[in-house]
Design an enzyme around this catalytic site. Structure first.
Site, PDB file in Angstrom:
ATOM      1  N   TYR A 396       0.905  -0.976   0.091  1.00  0.00           N
ATOM      2  CA  TYR A 396      -0.081  -0.067   0.090  1.00  0.00           C
ATOM      3  C   TYR A 396       0.883   1.203   0.041  1.00  0.00           C
ATOM      4  O   TYR A 396       0.590   2.267  -0.797  1.00  0.00           O
ATOM      5  CB  TYR A 396      -1.000  -0.065   1.220  1.00  0.00           C
ATOM      6  CG  TYR A 396      -1.869   1.351   1.626  1.00  0.00           C
ATOM      7  CD1 TYR A 396      -3.124   1.039   0.987  1.00  0.00           C
ATOM      8  CD2 TYR A 396      -1.290   2.210   2.259  1.00  0.00           C
ATOM      9  CE1 TYR A 396      -3.912   2.022   1.231  1.00  0.00           C
ATOM     10  CE2 TYR A 396      -2.153   3.082   2.500  1.00  0.00           C
ATOM     11  CZ  TYR A 396      -3.683   3.173   2.140  1.00  0.00           C
ATOM     12  OH  TYR A 396      -4.414   4.185   2.356  1.00  0.00           O
ATOM     13  N   CYS A 397       1.953   1.207   0.937  1.00  0.00           N
ATOM     14  CA  CYS A 397       2.845   2.400   0.906  1.00  0.00           C
ATOM     15  C   CYS A 397       3.704   2.215  -0.361  1.00  0.00           C
ATOM     16  O   CYS A 397       4.007   3.670  -0.833  1.00  0.00           O
ATOM     17  CB  CYS A 397       3.644   2.507   2.124  1.00  0.00           C
ATOM     18  SG  CYS A 397       2.734   2.337   3.649  1.00  0.00           S
ATOM     19  N   GLU A 398       4.067   1.392  -0.834  1.00  0.00           N
ATOM     20  CA  GLU A 398       4.743   1.485  -2.042  1.00  0.00           C
ATOM     21  C   GLU A 398       4.080   2.038  -3.118  1.00  0.00           C
ATOM     22  O   GLU A 398       4.760   2.583  -4.181  1.00  0.00           O
ATOM     23  CB  GLU A 398       5.408   0.033  -2.381  1.00  0.00           C
ATOM     24  CG  GLU A 398       6.098  -0.172  -3.756  1.00  0.00           C
ATOM     25  CD  GLU A 398       6.611  -1.441  -3.949  1.00  0.00           C
ATOM     26  OE1 GLU A 398       6.935  -1.682  -5.293  1.00  0.00           O
ATOM     27  OE2 GLU A 398       6.717  -2.260  -3.070  1.00  0.00           O
TER      28      GLU A 398
END
Length: 417
Positions: A396-398
């Site tokens: 999700y962060c990537e």
């Protein structure tokens, strides 16, 4: 579903018994589930992804090479979205309601269109359907300690399994032509120290110790370092690492909140700690930097940023990240930083660099290491739901940084004489 996962034997490194209240029993509302399905179909109809449902139904505008999302249990998936889409989408991955062979690639088109995934006429309903952040997760001195404990005190062994040998848990800064994570982390640390003009004889305050990598690097420059943390697990390991480096006489690690900082310093640095401060306390945070910094002193700050309009639209929302990863967390925007610094301090922003693509690469390294080393992580007691939780979190962060929706900045500041 507003309860968080709990464990028995919370501080033990082995023998954890994990519980996920409500996760495997999604709340049922046929009407909301039906509405969620319509909104989801609208959201993916033009995205370059392929969504596969049981029975052969296909959604999305992706071609043969596009990332694939397989919805395994559509009933549970849409019930979760209907109950609270900001939390339910991630919970559905945790529970196995949907899967993907490359979740970061799949989530990147979603992140790129974050502002208009939900039709604008429905966005006005946000204030009635979005959960609000719980009062007990406000970042008071006591609340901040509890929030940090839930993430950073999970286990030092867990973080060691996917971080590089410096144990640095923030964006690296890769040199052109290099993909070595450890070298990039040291380059990032040097970049922050350079912005703060840390050199031999500097008395440095670090807000947010991590596991001691920056303090060690600064001490090796000849600086005297005071570093603050509110994580007992981090303090213990940081002190061990500093002692092994032969620098215990140059570095003092204090279990202390940034608001409790005192003294006068030539420089202050803080790397991706401000995301845990919370919007209500941004003025206090920057005022603390100003208060402890000598006239003419410098600040090196690394902070994750989001678009300002999205900050304004979502700053009171309670999301999956809050519930499972960073309770009390709040990203800033560049205008929010500039405005707070201007209104509440005598500091001036002098330099700025963007490392957004570097963070995407950093997260890819972490996710690969996490999955490769899962057997040794599982051996310490973490369960398969935790594995899917962290795989989704890192993906999700990537995706946020790959899409450009998120950025990470290194900022240099100076205090007027």
């Amino acid at each position: 579903m507003t309860t968080s996962p709990t464990r028995q034997a919370d501080t033990a490194l082995t023998g954890r018994a994990w519980h996920w209240p409500g996760l495997h029993e999604p709340r049922h509302s046929a009407a909301r589930a039906a509405a969620a399905r319509l909104v989801f179909q609208h959201a993916v109809r033009t995205l370059p992804v392929r969504v596969a449902l049981p029975g052969g139904e296909r959604l999305g505008a992706g071609g043969p090479d596009s990332p694939v999302m397989r919805i395994v249990r559509p009933g549970a998936f849409f019930r979760r979205l209907g109950a609270d889409a900001k939390i339910g989408f991630g919970e559905a991955y945790m529970a196995g309601d949907w899967t993907s062979n490359d979740p970061a690639a799949l989530l990147t088109p979603f992140a790129a269109r974050m502002a208009d995934l939900v039709p604008r006429p429905l966005q006005v309903l946000r204030r009635w359907v979005d959960a609000r952040q719980p009062a007990h997760e406000r970042n008071t001195v006591e609340g901040a300690r509890a929030n940090i404990h839930r993430h950073y005190d999970l286990s030092n062994d867990l973080f060691a399994a996917f971080l590089d040998e410096s144990m640095t848990y923030s964006s690296a800064w890769f040199a052109p032509g290099s993909d070595d994570l450890h070298t990039a982390q040291l380059r990032k640390i040097d970049g922050v120290l350079d912005l703060a003009d840390v050199r031999a004889g500097t008395h440095l305050l670090e807000i947010g110790t991590g596991w001691g990598a920056l303090a060690i690097r600064a001490a090796r420059r000849g600086a005297r370092v005071t570093t603050l943390t509110i994580s007992a697990e981090q303090k213990h390991l940081a002190e061990q690492r500093i002692a092994r480096a032969g620098l215990a006489d140059r570095v003092q690690v204090l279990l202390r909140d940034y608001r409790e900082a005192h003294g006068s310093y030539d420089a202050v640095v803080s790397v991706e700690m401000i995301e845990a401060v919370g919007a209500d306390y941004w003025p206090t945070y920057f005022q603390t930097l100003d208060r402890v910094l000598k006239p003419g002193g410098r600040v090196g700050l690394q902070a994750i940023a989001m678009p300002h309009d999205r900050l304004l639209a979502t700053r009171r929302s309670y999301t999956w990240i809050h519930k499972y990863i960073f309770p009390g967390g709040q990203l800033l925007s560049v205008p929010a930083i500039q405005d707070t610094v201007r209104r509440h301090t005598a500091l001036a922003i002098t330099e700025q660099r963007s490392l957004g693509p570097d963070y995407a690469r950093t997260l890819h390294h972490w996710r690969t290491r996490f999955l490769d080393n899962w057997p040794q992580i599982a051996a310490t007691g973490f369960d398969d739901t935790f594995r899917r939780l962290w795989e989704f979190y890192l993906s999700y962060c990537e995706a946020g940084f790959r899409s450009g929706y998120l950025d990470v900045l290194q900022l240099g500041m100076a205090k007027h004489r």
